[in-house]
Design an enzyme around this catalytic site. Structure first.
Site, mmCIF file in Angstrom:
data_model
loop_
_atom_site.group_PDB
_atom_site.id
_atom_site.type_symbol
_atom_site.label_atom_id
_atom_site.label_comp_id
_atom_site.label_asym_id
_atom_site.label_seq_id
_atom_site.Cartn_x
_atom_site.Cartn_y
_atom_site.Cartn_z
ATOM 1 N N ARG A 1 7.209 -10.561 10.931
ATOM 2 C CA ARG A 1 6.064 -10.616 10.256
ATOM 3 C C ARG A 1 5.632 -11.311 9.361
ATOM 4 O O ARG A 1 4.442 -11.903 9.045
ATOM 5 C CB ARG A 1 6.083 -8.966 9.355
ATOM 6 N N ASP B 1 -3.237 3.221 -1.937
ATOM 7 C CA ASP B 1 -1.935 2.689 -1.098
ATOM 8 C C ASP B 1 -1.701 1.191 -1.797
ATOM 9 O O ASP B 1 -2.310 0.881 -2.668
ATOM 10 C CB ASP B 1 -2.470 2.156 0.292
HETATM 11 C C1 LIG Z 1 3.211 5.172 7.591
HETATM 12 S S1 LIG Z 1 1.973 5.073 6.277
HETATM 13 C C2 LIG Z 1 1.599 6.676 5.916
HETATM 14 C C3 LIG Z 1 0.186 6.997 5.999
HETATM 15 C C4 LIG Z 1 -0.414 8.392 5.803
HETATM 16 N N1 LIG Z 1 0.174 8.764 4.565
HETATM 17 C C5 LIG Z 1 0.091 9.136 7.124
HETATM 18 O O1 LIG Z 1 0.874 9.881 6.861
HETATM 19 O O2 LIG Z 1 -0.288 8.988 8.155
HETATM 20 C C6 LIG Z 1 2.606 4.524 4.727
HETATM 21 C C7 LIG Z 1 1.985 3.891 3.814
HETATM 22 O O3 LIG Z 1 2.708 3.719 2.768
HETATM 23 C C8 LIG Z 1 2.217 2.626 1.963
HETATM 24 N N2 LIG Z 1 3.366 2.316 0.737
HETATM 25 C C9 LIG Z 1 4.518 1.703 1.133
HETATM 26 N N3 LIG Z 1 4.919 1.669 -0.096
HETATM 27 C C10 LIG Z 1 4.303 2.038 -1.090
HETATM 28 C C11 LIG Z 1 4.265 1.804 -2.542
HETATM 29 N N4 LIG Z 1 5.261 1.669 -3.145
HETATM 30 N N5 LIG Z 1 2.973 2.502 -3.124
HETATM 31 C C12 LIG Z 1 1.955 2.963 -2.506
HETATM 32 N N6 LIG Z 1 1.938 2.913 -1.085
HETATM 33 C C13 LIG Z 1 3.253 2.425 -0.378
HETATM 34 C C14 LIG Z 1 2.278 1.586 2.935
HETATM 35 O O4 LIG Z 1 1.231 0.478 2.532
HETATM 36 C C15 LIG Z 1 1.625 2.482 4.069
HETATM 37 O O5 LIG Z 1 0.220 2.125 4.161
#
Ligand SMILES: C[S@@+](CC[C@H](N)C(=O)[O-])C[C@H]1O[C@@H](n2cnc3c(N)ncnc32)[C@H](O)[C@@H]1O
Length: 269
Positions: free
Chosen positions: A38, A140
């Site tokens: 990445r 996010d």
């Molecule tokens: C797999 S996605 C989940 C999206 C949605 N909630 C779903 O269930 O389909 C995880 C998301 O968490 C976000 N994320 C990871 N660490 C984070 C943090 N410390 N604070 C806020 N968002 C975070 C990532 O950027 C990503 O967009």
């Protein structure tokens, strides 16, 4: 040649620590190839020959824009409309009908990725409350995802979960150069406000919510971070409010004091 740089164990451990500090994300050593892959394009972009040089570029003077790019690249953003449909059935059948209509219904999609989750919820809220008072706050850590989410513009092949009814009520089908895409209509978009919130740090003022969605993000956190994140979020949930996590996640050992209604569905007493 940056294109062929490999990442040593020491270099990987520096990135492991960095992403943990920045976002609370725990990356096991199995993620080495993923990190390498990445970040490779950033080495190329900056004409760097090693991950050590890229690490220095990120951290020497806390290079905020590049740190954001690295966070964007190292987060996993998989999502889709009406993911884990039982949650949406639960909202439609149990949560929304129980809401007292005199006060606004407020929901927080706390790791909203590219927006499919908050827009899915918004479709149900619009069905139920219409022009009444309701709103979705969606956040996010990834600025790249938030930009996509704000646009509300998706490829048609990513919209399988949306019912025909919802498609016709809340989405515009692209024509001409936009063929094969879908735009969430302006009225629905106006009910969802997007902002950057890092769940691993102190939270900004967001007000109180009837519903919090924290789905499929805790899997990236270690236990200490999970506890800190959920403890910071719970005061923002109104008594009687619902807290939804991903189907493969659990709050066992993370927090007490929430009532488990069904797997992954909790309520604040
Ligand atoms: C797999 S996605 C989940 C999206 C949605 N909630 C779903 O269930 O389909 C995880 C998301 O968490 C976000 N994320 C990871 N660490 C984070 C943090 N410390 N604070 C806020 N968002 C975070 C990532 O950027 C990503 O967009």
């Amino acid at each position: 040649m940056s294109g062929v740089a490999t990442i040593s164990d020491l270099e990987f451990s520096q990135f492991q620590k960095l992403i943990h500090q920045l976002a609370g994300i725990h990356m096991s050593s199995e993620k080495k190839a993923l990190v390498c892959g990445r970040l490779a394009k950033r080495l190329e972009q900056h004409g760097l020959g090693s991950y050590t040089e890229y690490f220095k570029l990120l951290t020497a003077e806390r290079n905020a824009p590049e740190l954001q790019v690295a966070v964007d690249l190292l987060t996993t953003n998989e999502t889709y409309f009406f993911r884990e449909p039982k949650h949406f059935d639960f909202l439609r059948e149990r949560v929304l009908p129980a809401h007292k209509s005199s006060r606004p219904f407020r929901a927080w999609s706390a790791a909203c990725s590219s927006g499919e989750e908050p827009y899915s919820a918004a479709m149900l809220f619009a069905d139920h409350f219409g022009d009444g008072p309701w709103e979705v706050v969606a956040s996010d850590i990834s600025m790249r995802m938030l930009e996509k989410a704000r646009n509300g513009h998706y490829s048609m092949d990513r919209t399988d979960g949306i019912s025909r009814e919802h498609l016709s009520r809340y989405c515009l089908k692209g024509t001409g150069p936009q063929e094969g895409t879908l735009l969430v209509d302006r009225k629905l978009r106006s009910r969802v406000s997007f902002m950057q919130v890092n769940l691993s740090k102190d939270l900004p003022e967001l007000g109180e919510f009837d519903l919090i969605l924290l789905r499929n993000v805790m899997i990236y956190f270690d236990m200490t971070t999970k506890r800190q994140v959920v403890r910071r979020m719970l005061p923002l949930l109104k008594p009687g409010g619902h807290f939804l996590i991903g189907h493969s996640e659990s709050l066992n050992g993370v927090v007490d004091g929430l009532r488990l209604l069904a797997p992954s569905i909790y309520q604040k007493p």
